[in-house]
Design a protein around this motif. Sequence first.
Motif, PDB file in Angstrom:
ATOM      1  N   ALA A 233       0.266  -3.992  -8.497  1.00 41.17           N
ATOM      2  CA  ALA A 233       1.533  -4.244  -7.827  1.00 41.17           C
ATOM      3  C   ALA A 233       1.822  -5.149  -7.184  1.00 41.17           C
ATOM      4  O   ALA A 233       1.178  -6.231  -6.529  1.00 41.17           O
ATOM      5  CB  ALA A 233       1.276  -2.925  -6.771  1.00 41.17           C
ATOM      6  N   ALA A 234       3.053  -6.002  -7.221  1.00 39.21           N
ATOM      7  CA  ALA A 234       3.492  -7.163  -6.431  1.00 39.21           C
ATOM      8  C   ALA A 234       5.121  -7.015  -6.309  1.00 39.21           C
ATOM      9  O   ALA A 234       5.621  -6.625  -7.425  1.00 39.21           O
ATOM     10  CB  ALA A 234       2.979  -8.527  -7.635  1.00 39.21           C
ATOM     11  N   GLY A 235       5.444  -7.685  -5.454  1.00 32.99           N
ATOM     12  CA  GLY A 235       6.972  -8.028  -5.020  1.00 32.99           C
ATOM     13  C   GLY A 235       7.122  -9.410  -5.067  1.00 32.99           C
ATOM     14  O   GLY A 235       6.208 -10.171  -5.310  1.00 32.99           O
TER      15      GLY A 235
ATOM     16  N   MET B 125       0.986  -1.208   0.101  1.00 34.97           N
ATOM     17  CA  MET B 125       0.015   0.017   0.033  1.00 34.97           C
ATOM     18  C   MET B 125       1.025   1.236  -0.199  1.00 34.97           C
ATOM     19  O   MET B 125       0.597   2.147  -0.763  1.00 34.97           O
ATOM     20  CB  MET B 125      -1.036   0.111   1.095  1.00 34.97           C
ATOM     21  N   GLY B 126       1.696   1.396   1.056  1.00 39.19           N
ATOM     22  CA  GLY B 126       2.671   2.551   0.990  1.00 39.19           C
ATOM     23  C   GLY B 126       3.336   3.047  -0.324  1.00 39.19           C
ATOM     24  O   GLY B 126       3.322   3.925  -0.608  1.00 39.19           O
ATOM     25  N   ARG B 127       3.759   1.970  -1.072  1.00 37.74           N
ATOM     26  CA  ARG B 127       4.532   2.211  -2.346  1.00 37.74           C
ATOM     27  C   ARG B 127       3.846   2.407  -3.402  1.00 37.74           C
ATOM     28  O   ARG B 127       4.078   3.119  -4.352  1.00 37.74           O
ATOM     29  CB  ARG B 127       5.491   0.700  -2.665  1.00 37.74           C
ATOM     30  N   MET B 128       2.411   2.154  -3.277  1.00 40.14           N
ATOM     31  CA  MET B 128       1.448   2.513  -4.207  1.00 40.14           C
ATOM     32  C   MET B 128       0.959   3.749  -4.148  1.00 40.14           C
ATOM     33  O   MET B 128      -0.220   4.244  -4.889  1.00 40.14           O
ATOM     34  CB  MET B 128       0.398   1.348  -4.434  1.00 40.14           C
ATOM     35  N   LYS B 129       1.224   4.572  -3.003  1.00 35.81           N
ATOM     36  CA  LYS B 129       0.373   5.891  -2.495  1.00 35.81           C
ATOM     37  C   LYS B 129       0.579   6.813  -3.859  1.00 35.81           C
ATOM     38  O   LYS B 129      -0.521   7.666  -4.339  1.00 35.81           O
ATOM     39  CB  LYS B 129       1.021   6.617  -1.459  1.00 35.81           C
ATOM     40  N   GLY B 130       1.431   6.861  -4.595  1.00 37.24           N
ATOM     41  CA  GLY B 130       1.867   7.882  -5.555  1.00 37.24           C
ATOM     42  C   GLY B 130       0.878   7.720  -6.775  1.00 37.24           C
ATOM     43  O   GLY B 130       0.235   8.482  -7.523  1.00 37.24           O
ATOM     44  N   ALA B 131       0.476   6.294  -7.005  1.00 36.58           N
ATOM     45  CA  ALA B 131      -0.634   5.891  -8.071  1.00 36.58           C
ATOM     46  C   ALA B 131      -1.862   6.321  -7.688  1.00 36.58           C
ATOM     47  O   ALA B 131      -2.708   7.068  -8.452  1.00 36.58           O
ATOM     48  CB  ALA B 131      -0.758   4.476  -8.427  1.00 36.58           C
TER      49      ALA B 131
END
Length: 174
Positions: free
Chosen positions: A74-76, A25-31
Amino acid sequence: MAAKTAKVKGSAALVAVILGSESDMGRMKGALDTLDEFGIPHILRIASAHRTPKLLHEIVDSFTKGGGRVIIAAAGMAAHLPGVIASLTHLPVIGVPMSASMMGMDALLSIVQMPPGVPVATVGVDASKNAALLAAQILAAARPDVEAKVKAFREKQTKKLTARSKELSKAPKG
Ligand code: RP5
């Protein structure tokens, strides 16, 4: 959260943002902020290709049948999510590799190296803002209201950087 602008025409979600885990979630805030800023109706879901495959199928089916246009996934780690989504729909899928491990190199290679026939557009590691901008540009091809927002964003960005560059060139040296 960025200030919202006027919504683009229609209320049905045009973009789905699907995360492999809540930890993305945090890494996708920009989107999410960028979609808000552009006023693009979107949905946010968490579904994993590995942990919740049936739920993932349901989400993708329902979004595709409901008139959705672009999916951001988004996936890691062993990041199969964008590729699996692309296998389930004809909609364009934008994959965002997450730096959950190995500085995101594992996810980047998993997402970008799709076999011929099922493409996934891949942005940089954690580059979620670019994923939203690319989604807006895809929508802009058929929607003049989104096209206007994309052009306005680019003009604002150019003006801001140009002004800063001029400011620096006037500053005393040394
Ligand atoms: C992937 O595994 C997710 O997208 C996430 O980036 C990574 C780790 O997931 P968690 O163990 O934090 O849920 O599927």
